[in-house]
Design a protein around this motif. Sequence first.
Motif, PDB file in Angstrom:
ATOM      1  N   HIS A   1       0.820  -1.211   0.000  1.00 20.39           N
ATOM      2  CA  HIS A   1       0.000   0.000   0.000  1.00 20.39           C
ATOM      3  C   HIS A   1       0.861   1.272   0.000  1.00 20.39           C
ATOM      4  O   HIS A   1       0.414   2.312  -0.482  1.00 20.39           O
TER       5      HIS A   1
ATOM      6  N   GLN B   1      -0.893   7.214  -5.835  1.00 22.64           N
ATOM      7  CA  GLN B   1      -2.079   8.016  -5.505  1.00 22.64           C
ATOM      8  C   GLN B   1      -1.724   9.501  -5.410  1.00 22.64           C
ATOM      9  O   GLN B   1      -2.508  10.363  -5.822  1.00 22.64           O
TER      10      GLN B   1
ATOM     11  N   GLU C   1      -7.735   4.158   6.214  1.00 19.00           N
ATOM     12  CA  GLU C   1      -8.433   3.814   4.967  1.00 19.00           C
ATOM     13  C   GLU C   1      -9.861   4.353   4.972  1.00 19.00           C
ATOM     14  O   GLU C   1     -10.343   4.846   3.948  1.00 19.00           O
TER      15      GLU C   1
ATOM     16  N   GLU D   1      -9.841   7.932   4.146  1.00 19.07           N
ATOM     17  CA  GLU D   1      -9.580   8.124   2.716  1.00 19.07           C
ATOM     18  C   GLU D   1     -10.808   7.768   1.881  1.00 19.07           C
ATOM     19  O   GLU D   1     -11.118   8.444   0.889  1.00 19.07           O
TER      20      GLU D   1
ATOM     21  N   GLU E   1      -8.260   2.050  -2.087  1.00 20.51           N
ATOM     22  CA  GLU E   1      -8.464   2.201  -0.636  1.00 20.51           C
ATOM     23  C   GLU E   1      -9.457   1.145  -0.137  1.00 20.51           C
ATOM     24  O   GLU E   1      -9.266   0.544   0.918  1.00 20.51           O
TER      25      GLU E   1
HETATM   26 FE    FE Z   1      -4.901   4.119   1.706  1.00 23.40          FE
END
Ligand code: FE
Length: 163
Positions: A48, A55, A110, A113, A143
């Motif tokens: 991630h 991202q 997460e 997000e 996510e």
């Molecule tokens: Fe994330």
Amino acid sequence: MAKEKNLEVLFVETLKDVLHAEKQILRALPKMARGAASPELKQAFETHRDETEAQVERLQQVFELINKPARAKTCDAILGIIEESKEVMEEFEGSEALDAGLIAAAQAVEHYEIARYGTLKTWAGQLGFKEAADLLDQTLQEEVKTDKLLTKLATMRVNKKAA
Ligand code: FE
Ligand code: FE
Ligand code: FE
């Protein structure tokens, strides 16, 4: 002259917020990977981290698409969530419950997000920024995928160890 407070202004301000959040997450994930006890959780954080790098680039693309400078604005929410993850790492270091605590902290990240990108994607669509909406949706899906993987790790292994 007072700046007009319309949806586009709100969209740009929220983009700045999430850009700051992603940059903080990029710094936090390697520390969480080092802190994690289980190899699967370490791997999930490392994967991630790489996704988060992409991202940030995607957010920069969104700023470019709408002709705005890619500036970050302090996200107090992510600073608080990351602070809590540091606390859990310190307080539960070496304990069986460490990974459960780290997963809980990561899922708070997460979920923040997911809330942000869901909103941003919707607003981009309403403002007619189709390409931006697609980019924001790509990140949203990453996510969501990460959140699901964390749930799987928590329920399959890590919480069992903590019990
Ligand atoms: Fe994330
Ligand atoms: Fe992210
Ligand atoms: Fe924020």
